[in-house]
Design an enzyme around this catalytic site. Structure first.
Site, mmCIF file in Angstrom:
data_model
loop_
_atom_site.group_PDB
_atom_site.id
_atom_site.type_symbol
_atom_site.label_atom_id
_atom_site.label_comp_id
_atom_site.label_asym_id
_atom_site.label_seq_id
_atom_site.Cartn_x
_atom_site.Cartn_y
_atom_site.Cartn_z
ATOM 1 N N ASP A 251 0.419 -1.220 0.438
ATOM 2 C CA ASP A 251 -0.150 -0.075 0.067
ATOM 3 C C ASP A 251 1.266 1.253 -0.004
ATOM 4 O O ASP A 251 0.459 2.118 -0.273
ATOM 5 C CB ASP A 251 -0.994 -0.022 0.963
ATOM 6 C CG ASP A 251 -2.086 -1.018 1.374
ATOM 7 O OD1 ASP A 251 -2.326 -0.876 0.014
ATOM 8 O OD2 ASP A 251 -2.785 -1.282 2.207
ATOM 9 N N CYS A 252 1.983 1.051 0.549
ATOM 10 C CA CYS A 252 2.714 2.521 1.166
ATOM 11 C C CYS A 252 3.343 2.575 -0.022
ATOM 12 O O CYS A 252 4.520 3.655 0.124
ATOM 13 C CB CYS A 252 3.101 2.261 2.427
ATOM 14 S SG CYS A 252 2.160 1.808 3.716
#
Ligand code: GLC
Ligand code: GLC
Length: 827
Positions: free
Chosen positions: A486-487
């Site tokens: 996600d990052c």
């Protein structure tokens, strides 16, 4: 250092001191009514959805950390002293203390000045309520006069609104008190048709429902009412409604007495809300029998026994007996148990997930099925159909949906380009476990839009096509917002403080590509091809929608795309010693020896090898070697190296974390099992099991003061080697780590693997193991498995009920036998 011990016989973890490094929690309920409970009785409850239907309040990040819960105060009416038998909130030094976290229940017990109190908290099966069974024993030489005060604080249903909208909320709280039962009915007068109740089995001496009357300036540690020894009988008018009941007991020397408290949730139909109908009084007709039932100690005991049996039957589906106690304990009890919690909650509600921020994740919930599908296949089926109904017509997906409404939302962003493929992975796992091909023919809408229904199979095709429609300059999948990580936000370019990395995008997204999605695409594509072929041709098969030949053509088409992608990975996704991670928005490499930081990432080493990419040409072996060399630490495998030492605008959130934490070179446990599976695929049982043991929470119990999280469940992260607190775990319970580790150890290391045709037996176990035993229920048949080592390799010779097999797949017997004895000789 330890804070308790495993009681494997009882399937409990026993915490022996209340001041654990962090609250050590458990989940109550496994169907629709849920509670979270800590070892000092902190926590809260909700119905289905921690955001939209929260029953009780909890303040996250409190001081002390864990305050607010299911509290009981005991008061010695001779000395006027009072204390909490669960330690919190009064924190008196207890003479004996023990918390037993079990499967769906927790028992917190202690002794203080000769008064022993034990509370068993649980949620009965098929009920929307929780029971607290309190047993008090007087070990003194003379009779004691006690007051018992219970206390919970109601949440005004919508947890987000409850913690923000005070100008409204301070005026709307309402309760009713009838037959000594406290009913919480805020907003019932308007659009809600549900209420909560709090009841008790004993005759009460009084009650309180206005929080501030009960607490006064003493707060939870020193409530005024308890100090005084007498309830105020307050009726909430707005402000903060609560439920407290006062029970007076005289207990003789050596005697025990029991009280049952019940906290429940109840719905009425819209036209039956009030009684009498024209009044504003809650209709309690259907709630009262439920309350009456559980006020009875005997019924509460029966419900508890049923719960135990339920869990025994769920866990008995897969039981193993290996030379390693940590493996046995995790597989047989705790890891399976955690898989139920992650299935139920996804990432929504723990002590680190507020229940407000995240519903059920599309990617997360599909992966959670890997560890859950064998336990309750019917619920896995329902979940798959719910998830697929939130898929968009493009094949893309909402990143999450709300469990109560089952509707997708964009609260945590969209366009995560890996999302759609996980549906294929989830469905494949379901089919392999159950053989239920009918699921593929279920009509499922897109974005829940009536009229858009298509067979589930069509959804899988669109998932696959989604990537083909979004290939980048190198022919690798475009990453979109982000992939599994996600990052890693390659299109974000966020330079404004506080901006969400999940919803902000400043680039068109036509350049940045993900090698991870490429690996996932290969795995999903092979599954889809297999599903396509079998769906059309298998006997007994589903409806013959397309003849075998055209299915074969379709399947070959998918495989051709996979082959092409593998070729692209070889050409553009390989860095010489390991797999590249991605290309950024400038077409620059991410996760390459050419990079200054973040030269090597775990995700592509794990996922590509797990997916079988580069197995034949030595790439996989090299990638795993590099992983061991550059990423492995004694506490697990870190996400990348070297850690990012500063913020990189073009990489996004990953570089926002201090080095060693979370996605910036933390040990993000979720992806460690990918490497284990990769090692197993390479036939390296020692390597796979070594990694398994490094993050196995039970194996880390001895270092609980460093690890800090619960030793019975996985945490999302363990601080990496760049962190000052290397080895410290964070964010326990809700993590894809649960399902993936369960899958890695049971299906790849022990090699008890579900397949379309039967149960495959292909252990890749450590060399030092002489063997293991296991029993696995599969499609109605119990497989009793004995694996034995005769040589150092992983070659399997199988006999089933004495008959030698040609290969290592054991179909369920066609003659109706319900038990088979499988012997696997490894050499
Ligand atoms: C969190 C998310 C999951 C994601 C992972 C890595 O666990 O829930 O979806 O893949 O972080 O960023
Ligand atoms: C990752 C993190 C998770 C966070 C999310 C959004 O999934 O692991 O904790 O909520 O990204 O930033």
């Amino acid at each position: 250092m330890k804070y308790g011990y495993f009681d494997d016989q009882k399937r409990e973890y026993v915490i022996t001191r209340p001041d654990t490094p962090l609250p050590w929690i458990n989940y109550l309920g496994c169907q629709a009514y849920f509670g979270i409970i800590s070892n000092t009785a902190g926590g809260y409850s909700f119905y289905r959805d921690a955001r939209l239907r929260r029953l009780t309040r909890y303040r996250y990040n409190n001081v002390p950390f864990d305050l607010g819960g299911r509290y009981i105060y005991l008061r010695d009416n001779d000395s006027n002293q009072f204390w909490s038998p669960s330690w919190q909130p009064t924190r008196h030094k207890l003479e004996k203390y023990e918390c037993r976290h079990g499967l769906g229940y927790s028992i917190i017990g202690s002794e203080y000045k000769g008064i022993e109190a034990r509370t068993r908290y649980f949620v009965p099966l098929d009920e929307n309520l929780e029971v607290w069974q309190l047993t008090i024993t007087n070990h003194r030489k003379q009779v004691v006069a006690l007051s018992i005060f219970s206390a919970i604080e109601f949440c005004l249903w919508d947890a987000q609104d409850d913690s923000t909208n005070f100008q409204r909320n301070f005026s709307i709280g309402e309760v009713e008190i009838e037959d000594e039962v406290i009913y919480h009915k805020t907003e019932y007068r308007e659009r809600r048709d549900h209420f909560a109740y709090f009841a008790c089995s004993a005759k009460t001496a009084g009650f309180d429902t206005q929080r501030d009357t009960f607490l006064g300036y003493g707060g939870w540690t020193n409530p005024e009412v308890v100090g005084r020894g007498e309830s105020a009988n307050s009726v909430a008018q707005g402000w903060a409604p609560m439920a407290s009941q006062h029970v007076k007991l005289n207990i003789n020397a050596g005697e025990s007495q029991q009280i049952v408290f019940i906290l429940g949730y109840h719905e009425n139909s819209k036209d039956q809300k009030f009684d009498p109908p024209e009044s504003q009084t809650v209709n309690k007709k259907t709630a009262k029998p439920v309350i009456a039932k559980y006020r009875d100690h005997g019924n509460a005991d029966i419900a508890f026994e049923n719960l135990r049996q339920y869990w025994d039957s769920v866990l008995n589906i897969c039981q193993v007996n290996t030379p390693d106690i940590h493996t046995n304990r995790m597989v047989n009890i705790w890891n399976a148990y955690q898989c139920m919690a992650t299935f139920n909650m996804s990432r929504s509600a723990s002590f680190y997930e507020s229940g407000i921020g995240r519903g059920l994740g599309f990617r997360d919930s599909n992966q959670d099925l890997l560890g859950f599908v064998h336990m309750v296949p019917s619920r896995a089926r329902e979940r798959i159909l719910d998830l697929a109904a939130t898929q968009l017509p493009t094949g893309g997906a909402y990143h999450q949906y709300q469990p109560l409404t089952k509707r997708g939302n964009n609260d945590v962003g969209g366009n995560f380009n890996d999302d759609p493929h996980w549906l294929i992975i989830g469905v494949a796992a379901y089919l392999k476990e159950t053989g239920d091909w009918s699921i593929l023919e279920e009509a499922v809408p897109y974005d829940n839009a009536p009229g858009s229904e298509q067979p589930l199979y069509e959804h899988l095709q669109r998932s696959f096509k989604y990537t083909l429609d979004r290939l980048g300059p190198h022919g690798l999948p475009l990453i979109g917002r982000a992939d599994w990580n996600d990052c890693l936000n390659l299109n974000c370019f966020s330079d404004t403080p506080g901006q969400s990395f999940q919803t902000t995008t400043n680039k068109e997204g036509k350049v940045a590509e993900s090698v991870f999605i490429a690996g996932l695409f290969c795995l999903a594509g092979r599954e889809l091809a297999e599903i396509t072929r079998r769906r059309a041709c298998l006997d007994p098969g589903p409806k013959m929608q397309s003849p075998c030949a055209s299915a074969e053509k379709l399947a070959n088409g998918y495989l051709a795309e996979v082959a092409k992608m593998e070729e692209t990975i070889r050409k553009h996704g390989w860095d010489g010693e390991w797999f590249l991670r991605a290309y950024d928005d400038f077409g620059g490499k991410v996760g390459s020896k050419e990079c200054e930081e973040g030269k090597i990432f775990i995700e592509t080493q794990g996922f590509c090898t797990l997916a079988g990419v580069g197995l034949e040409n030595g790439m996989a072996a090299k990638a795993l070697g590099s992983t061991r060399k550059h990423l492995a630490t004694e506490h697990g495998i870190v996400l990348q190296q070297p850690a990012y030492s500063k913020y990189y605008l073009h990489l996004g959130e990953i570089s926002s974390y201090p080095p060693g934490y979370k996605e910036n070179a933390g040990i993000f446990c979720h992806n460690n099992p990918w490497v284990m599976i990769g090692e197993a695929r390479m036939g390296n049982g020692d390597g796979a099991f070594d990694y398994y043991s490094r993050i196995n929470p039970s194996a880390r119990e001895e270092i609980s003061d460093l690890h800090r999280c619960e030793p019975y469940v996985y945490a999302q992260m363990i601080a990496g080697r760049d962190a000052p607190t290397h080895g410290e775990a964070k964010n326990s319970w809700l993590t894809g780590t649960a399902a993936w580790n369960y899958y890695a150890i049971t299906q790849w290391i022990l090699g008890i693997r579900t397949s379309y045709d039967g149960l495959q037996i292909a252990p890749v176990m450590p060399k030092s193991w002489r063997g293991f035993k296991a029993s696995r229920k599969f499609r109605g048949v119990t497989y009793n498995i004995e694996a034995e080592r005769a040589g150092a390799g992983n070659k399997v010779a199988l006999t089933v009920d004495g008959a030698l097999m040609q290969d290592n797949i054991v179909p369920p017997p066609s003659d109706g036998r319900k038990q088979v004895m499988v012997r696997a000789i490894l050499s």
